[in-house]
Design an enzyme around this catalytic site. Sequence first.
Site, short mmCIF file in Angstrom:
data_model
loop_
_atom_site.label_atom_id
_atom_site.label_comp_id
_atom_site.label_asym_id
_atom_site.label_seq_id
_atom_site.Cartn_x
_atom_site.Cartn_y
_atom_site.Cartn_z
N ASN A 163 -2.31 2.23 7.65
CA ASN A 163 -2.34 2.19 9.12
C ASN A 163 -1.94 3.51 9.78
OD1 ASN A 163 0.27 1.68 8.16
ND2 ASN A 163 0.80 0.36 9.88
N GLU A 262 10.22 0.36 3.01
CA GLU A 262 9.98 0.09 4.43
C GLU A 262 8.93 -1.00 4.48
OE1 GLU A 262 8.23 -0.35 7.65
OE2 GLU A 262 7.42 1.68 7.40
N CYS A 296 3.90 -1.88 11.70
CA CYS A 296 5.00 -2.72 11.23
C CYS A 296 6.08 -2.89 12.29
CB CYS A 296 5.60 -2.14 9.95
SG CYS A 296 6.13 -0.42 10.11
N GLU A 469 13.95 6.54 6.61
CA GLU A 469 13.06 7.69 6.64
C GLU A 469 13.22 8.39 7.98
OE1 GLU A 469 9.45 6.74 3.63
OE2 GLU A 469 9.23 5.84 5.62
#
Length: 492
Positions: A163, A262, A296, A469
Site C-alpha cells: 500500500n 507493524e 493500516c 519505526e
Amino acid sequence: MTAIATDALIAHDASAVAAADAVIAGLDLPAAGIGVDDPATGERIAHIADIDVDGALRAVETADAAGRAWARTTPRERANVLHAWHALLVERTEELAHLISREMGKPLAEARGEVKYGSDFVRWYAEEAVRPAGGFRDAPDGGASILTRRAPVGLSVLITPWNFPLAMATRKIAPALAAGCAAVVKPATSTPLSTIFAVQLAVQAGVPADLVQVVTTSSSSRFSEAVLRHPRVRKVSFTGSTEVGRTLMRLASDTVLRSSMELGGNAPFLVFDDADLERAIDGAFAAKLRNGGQSCIGANRFFVQEGIADAFVEGLAERFRQVKVGGGLGAGTVLGPLIDTRAVEQMGAFTSDAVERGATLLAGGEALGDGRFFAPTVLDRVPADADLAREEIFGPIAAIQRFSSEAEALERANDTELGLAAYVFTESLDRALDVADRLESGIVGINQGVPSNAAAPFGGVKQSGLGREGSAEGLEEYQSVRFYNIARRASS
C-alpha cells in the site's frame, strides 16, 4: 452515487503513463516472471523475477558479505551516503510518483506525498546516524566504570506491504543502513517496482551494490521459512497483517531474531460534541480516504457524539459525494482504484452486511466501472455486530456509530485486540489528552487525520505489533546495546 462510465474511471493522462513506463523500461526487468498490473486497468505493465529459495539464500550471503565492511564504516560516511540518496529521491520525485501511481493506483498527488514521506525517512536517518549514542557511568559500588556502546544488530530482512511501496521500504532500509546493517528486502509482488527503483537510486548514491538485496518471489512463505532460519540473519522487520505477523514471529523465535512487527489496525475516530465541525470533517476525510482507505492507520470505526452527529454525518457524506473517482494517473483524481477486484468485492460485502443489519447508507455503497473501483461510502448508525464494525476495512467506507458519554466512547473504542492508531477531535485540551491517555493505541491523532511523521515513533500496542519505526527509536531497532565493565585502580 451515480455510477461513472468505465472509460472515465480508468482514463490516464497519456504523458503521465509515458513517464511511468519510461522508468519501468529503465529497470532492467525480465521479459517473463511474476506479472505486475496497473490496478486501474488490469494492464500488465511489467514482469519481475520469481526468485526461488536458493536465490534468496544467495542474496542473504551476498548482503552479509557486503555488510561486514559496511558495519566498519563511520557514522559520518554512512550519513553522507544517505544524504546523497535523499537528494536523488527528491530529484526523481516525479518519476517515482508516476511509478507508484502506475503500479499501486493511488492518485498522482498522493503518490508525490508518498515520495516526500519516504524520502523524509532517508534524510532523518542520515541525520540520526551521527547523533551521539551510548554512555559512561561509574558502578554504584565503585571499583569499575561502565561504558555502553551501540553496534549494528546485523543482517536484516525487511518485508514490506503493497500500500505504500516506497515509504515502507525507505522507512526500513534507511535506519538499517544508518546503523551499519546490510539488508534483504522483500517487497509485495503486486507493487515491487518502486522499491526496485529506490534501491537503484541508493546504489547510485553510494550504497555498495551488494549491501541491499531486493528479492521478489511468488512464495512468501517459502522465502520466510528459509531466510529467517539462516544463521547470519539477525533481524526481521515486517509490515502487514497480524495473521502473517504471528507466523513470522513463530519463525523468528527459532533463532531468536530481533523482531519489529507493524501489524493490523482497527482505528477508532472519536468526535465529541465540542469538536470544531469543519476540522472534524476534514480530519475524517483525510483519515478515511488517504490511500483509498488502504492504510493500516486509516480510520476504521467512527464514534460520533449524539449532539454533533447529524451535522457531522451529513457534512462528511456531502464531501464523499463530491469525490472524483478515477485512474491514479488521471487529471484531478481524488480516489483511485482498490488494489484488486477482491478488495472491491469485500467492500460490497461489508456494505450489504451493514445495511442488512440496520445501517443507513448515505453515500456510495457500490462498485464502479468494471469493478476495480468502489465509491466513497458513508454508513450511519452502524450496529456494533456488523462486520465492518469489527474487522479492518481497508477501503473507502466510513462506518459511523453514535455515542452519548465519554466513558461509552472509550469502552467501545478499546474493544478490539488491535491498537495501532486512534483519533480524537475535541476543542478541550484536557479532554484530548485524557482520552488519548486512556485509548489503547500506539498512535493518537488529536484534531488531525494524518499523524504520521518521520520524526515520530510509529507503532502499535496489543496485537498491532512490536517495536517502532521512525524517530530515534527506529534506529535503536537496528542496534544492539553492549556494555564494557572497566576495572578501576583503587585509589591509595
